[in-house]
Motif scaffolding. Structure first.
Motif, PDB file in Angstrom:
ATOM      1  N   UNK A  14      37.623  43.672  38.777  1.00  0.00           N
ATOM      2  CA  UNK A  14      38.700  43.142  37.945  1.00  0.00           C
ATOM      3  C   UNK A  14      39.543  42.077  38.646  1.00  0.00           C
ATOM      4  N   UNK A  15      39.090  41.652  39.800  1.00  0.00           N
ATOM      5  CA  UNK A  15      39.883  40.667  40.528  1.00  0.00           C
ATOM      6  C   UNK A  15      39.406  39.246  40.278  1.00  0.00           C
ATOM      7  N   UNK A  16      40.280  38.446  39.704  1.00  0.00           N
ATOM      8  CA  UNK A  16      39.941  37.061  39.385  1.00  0.00           C
ATOM      9  C   UNK A  16      39.531  36.288  40.620  1.00  0.00           C
ATOM     10  N   UNK A  91      34.495  21.952  35.649  1.00  0.00           N
ATOM     11  CA  UNK A  91      34.385  21.759  37.089  1.00  0.00           C
ATOM     12  C   UNK A  91      35.589  21.047  37.669  1.00  0.00           C
ATOM     13  N   UNK A  92      36.087  20.081  36.920  1.00  0.00           N
ATOM     14  CA  UNK A  92      37.235  19.315  37.410  1.00  0.00           C
ATOM     15  C   UNK A  92      38.502  20.167  37.493  1.00  0.00           C
ATOM     16  N   UNK A  93      38.590  21.170  36.653  1.00  0.00           N
ATOM     17  CA  UNK A  93      39.772  22.032  36.705  1.00  0.00           C
ATOM     18  C   UNK A  93      39.809  22.846  38.000  1.00  0.00           C
ATOM     19  N   UNK A  94      38.668  22.965  38.624  1.00  0.00           N
ATOM     20  CA  UNK A  94      38.621  23.710  39.880  1.00  0.00           C
ATOM     21  C   UNK A  94      39.125  22.873  41.049  1.00  0.00           C
TER      22      UNK A  94
ATOM     23  N   UNK B 106      41.082  33.900  36.291  1.00  0.00           N
ATOM     24  CA  UNK B 106      41.505  34.592  35.081  1.00  0.00           C
ATOM     25  C   UNK B 106      41.385  33.704  33.858  1.00  0.00           C
ATOM     26  N   UNK B 107      41.739  32.447  34.039  1.00  0.00           N
ATOM     27  CA  UNK B 107      41.739  31.531  32.893  1.00  0.00           C
ATOM     28  C   UNK B 107      40.357  31.020  32.506  1.00  0.00           C
ATOM     29  N   UNK B 108      39.520  30.826  33.514  1.00  0.00           N
ATOM     30  CA  UNK B 108      38.264  30.132  33.213  1.00  0.00           C
ATOM     31  C   UNK B 108      36.987  30.933  33.378  1.00  0.00           C
ATOM     32  N   UNK B 109      37.111  32.124  33.903  1.00  0.00           N
ATOM     33  CA  UNK B 109      35.879  32.838  34.215  1.00  0.00           C
ATOM     34  C   UNK B 109      35.007  33.117  32.990  1.00  0.00           C
ATOM     35  N   UNK B 112      32.719  30.376  32.411  1.00  0.00           N
ATOM     36  CA  UNK B 112      31.614  30.390  33.358  1.00  0.00           C
ATOM     37  C   UNK B 112      30.539  31.361  32.886  1.00  0.00           C
ATOM     38  N   UNK B 113      30.982  32.510  32.455  1.00  0.00           N
ATOM     39  CA  UNK B 113      30.032  33.497  31.961  1.00  0.00           C
ATOM     40  C   UNK B 113      29.260  32.966  30.752  1.00  0.00           C
ATOM     41  N   UNK B 114      29.986  32.318  29.878  1.00  0.00           N
ATOM     42  CA  UNK B 114      29.324  31.730  28.708  1.00  0.00           C
ATOM     43  C   UNK B 114      28.303  30.674  29.110  1.00  0.00           C
ATOM     44  N   UNK B 115      28.693  29.853  30.057  1.00  0.00           N
ATOM     45  CA  UNK B 115      27.784  28.818  30.535  1.00  0.00           C
ATOM     46  C   UNK B 115      26.503  29.430  31.077  1.00  0.00           C
ATOM     47  N   UNK B 116      26.655  30.540  31.762  1.00  0.00           N
ATOM     48  CA  UNK B 116      25.480  31.212  32.316  1.00  0.00           C
ATOM     49  C   UNK B 116      24.563  31.718  31.221  1.00  0.00           C
TER      50      UNK B 116
END
Lengths: 134, 134
Positions: A14-16, A91-94, B106-109, B112-116
């Motif tokens: 559960x850790x982001x 990707x850019x948000x990272x 938290x915001x974007x994961x 990422x999962x969807x992209x996968x």
DNA sequence: CGGAATCCGTAAGGATACTG
DNA sequence: CAGTATCCTTACGGATTCCG
């Protein structure tokens, strides 16, 4: 109230932060992302820019990023063929949070190195508890 | 001018980010740091709070952090003995950038999962190049 | 040019048992 | 309670070779 001491457990799942690590913690990932920081870049160009990376690792790294939706692959089917990579909007948000970490590294890494020297020194063994950070 | 194409190489050794990764990229490090986020905490308490960690890994992780100057160790030589850990001031400076990364997770994961899922789907294979991010 | 495939060594991490 | 020590498995990454 049976205070079972099980208030706020900290778990990998559960850790982001751990999730992000799953994305960007592998050895070359950050470097590869930096190579794309200024827009599209060809495979071979990255291979030259990212010092020491092998084809295998570049491909592997870039594939994973693509799968995670952070990187796009553009193919121009000429002969020989041209393959370019770039960051997606996701990707850019990272980039921003990564830059902050990088900044931390630039500002504080020497302190870390010093701490290591201190720690490894056979003499100042007892000073671990007392001062160190001042 | 012999434009040797060797403008700004990206290397592991001069990248602040890679240095930070060296400090906080191991599996349990972030979780252990979070366990100390609110001040001193005992060894056994961490062992319980950080879900799934073993004594070996906790000790190893906390030792490395101590060596890097991010964590302090306080010993109270009672019987049985009490050992508490806390972040040093240097360690606390890491909290902020780490939180931003965690926030990104938290915001974007989910994206990422969807992209996968998209990437792994046998059907939408051809859509990798075209759209995807719009 | 841009990969994929294969082989291989190292090291990170898990499980378990023992100790001051 | 707070660790060490040992064994063992696996996954990461490097080197090299081959392919469309």
């Amino acid at each position: 109230m049976a205070h079972t001491t099980k208030r706020s457990d900290i778990s990998l799942s559960n850790c982001g932060y751990s999730k992000v690590l799953d994305i960007i913690s592998s050895k070359w990932t950050a470097l590869v992302i930096y190579a794309m920081e200024n827009g599209k870049i060809r495979y071979g160009e990255m291979l030259r820019r990212v010092e020491g990376i092998s084809k295998k690792m570049l491909t592997q790294t870039v594939r994973k990023l693509e799968r995670d939706g952070l990187v796009q692959r553009h193919i121009t089917p000429t002969v020989p063929l041209i393959v370019e990579y770039s960051l997606t909007r996701l990707g850019e948000t990272l980039l921003q949070p990564m830059k902050e970490l990088r900044q931390w590294g630039r500002e504080h890494y020497t302190q870390v190195v010093e701490a290591r020297v201190q720690y490894d020194s056979p003499y100042t063994k007892s000073s671990h508890e007392a001062d160190s950070v001042n």
